[in-house]
Design an enzyme around this catalytic site. Structure first.
Site, short mmCIF file in Angstrom:
data_model
loop_
_atom_site.label_atom_id
_atom_site.label_comp_id
_atom_site.label_asym_id
_atom_site.label_seq_id
_atom_site.Cartn_x
_atom_site.Cartn_y
_atom_site.Cartn_z
N ASP A 1 2.15 -18.14 -31.68
CA ASP A 1 1.66 -18.84 -32.86
C ASP A 1 2.09 -20.30 -32.72
O ASP A 1 3.01 -20.61 -31.96
CB ASP A 1 2.27 -18.19 -34.10
CG ASP A 1 1.80 -18.83 -35.39
OD1 ASP A 1 0.69 -19.39 -35.42
OD2 ASP A 1 2.56 -18.77 -36.38
N ASP B 1 5.44 -15.69 -36.54
CA ASP B 1 6.39 -15.56 -37.64
C ASP B 1 5.77 -14.89 -38.87
O ASP B 1 6.45 -14.71 -39.87
CB ASP B 1 6.97 -16.92 -38.03
CG ASP B 1 5.92 -17.90 -38.53
OD1 ASP B 1 4.76 -17.82 -38.07
OD2 ASP B 1 6.26 -18.76 -39.36
#
Length: 256
Positions: free
Chosen positions: A8, A173
């Site tokens: 990410d 996350d």
């Protein structure tokens, strides 16, 4: 054996603060900014932008309706979006360069043209290198037309990059994004919300990960290591914890 690392962007490569972003859009004049912005998944026109359903010009026009009728400029809007980001620890970029010698590296991000205008420019790092210099390819939601955690964005990545989920480690996350990737067969890791993400510095294998239920992480942030690629035993982070000027990185269990 793990062959691909998929990261990410916001919250993993570049630490973010939702509260800081809310304040930036509030200063721009956006009414109800606190209700409109999210850390992992946007809503309304913010989501439409990250899905590529509206152009930046259309976004600015609609944003103007939330700003009392004044349409903000590209640069004003860009600065508001960059309010999400709290700084970049460039030692992580050095780690990515080393990892790329052994793995294929990809970014899979829910993002928009304003953020990527910065990230894909020389302004991204003090060395004048853009994000694209550290990865084999970026997979961006507004270009693909769908956001995480929907399956279509993962399917697009798998097909376009020609990878196997079982040979790929996905780091995000967002718990929902990690869950979606895990269900598709990816090895996954969801770091704690500490602002610093441990990067795997030793070769990873699926069997090792499953057997020990732990990802082997090295002390890449130990300020006393002249060689940031010094391998350490998982869990041995005592010196990093006590001598760093920024929060240290700890090995974390990953349940497969």
């Amino acid at each position: 054996m793990i062959k691909n690392l998929i990261f990410d962007f916001g919250g993993v490569i570049a630490p973010i603060s939702r509260e800081q972003a809310v304040e930036a859009f509030r200063q721009l004049g956006v009414a109800g900014a606190d209700q409109r912005l999210d850390k992992y998944h946007q809503t309304g026109i913010f989501q439409e932008l990250e899905e590529g359903k509206i152009t930046p010009d259309e976004f600015q026009e609609k944003l103007g309706q939330l700003c009392g009728g004044r349409t903000p400029s590209w640069e004003e809007t860009r600065q508001a979006w960059l309010g999400y980001f709290t700084g970049l620890d460039e030692r992580l970029l050095d780690c990515l360069k080393e990892l790329r010698k052994r793995y294929k590296l990809f970014v899979l991000s829910n993002t928009n043209p304003y953020v990527m205008d910065w990230a894909c420019s020389p302004a991204f790092s003090s060395k004048g290198k853009p994000l694209t210099d550290y990865f084999d390819k970026l997979y961006l939601s507004y270009q693909i037309g769908v956001t995480k955690p929907y399956r279509q964005i993962f399917d697009f990545l798998i097909a376009d990059a020609d990878i196997l989920p079982s040979e790929s480690l996905f780091i995000d996350d967002g718990a929902g994004n990690v869950k979606a990737a895990h269900e598709l067969g990816f090895q996954t890791y969801c770091p704690p919300s500490s602002g610093h993400v441990p990067i795997p510095c030793t070769p990873l294998s699926s069997s090792e990960t499953k057997r020990h239920n732990v990802l082997p992480y090295a002390k890449i942030w130990n300020g006393h290591d002249t060689n940031p690629w010094h391998d350490d035993k998982p869990g041995n982070t005592h010196s990093a914890h006590h001598h760093r000027h920024v929060p240290s990185v700890h090995p974390s269990s990953v349940h497969i």
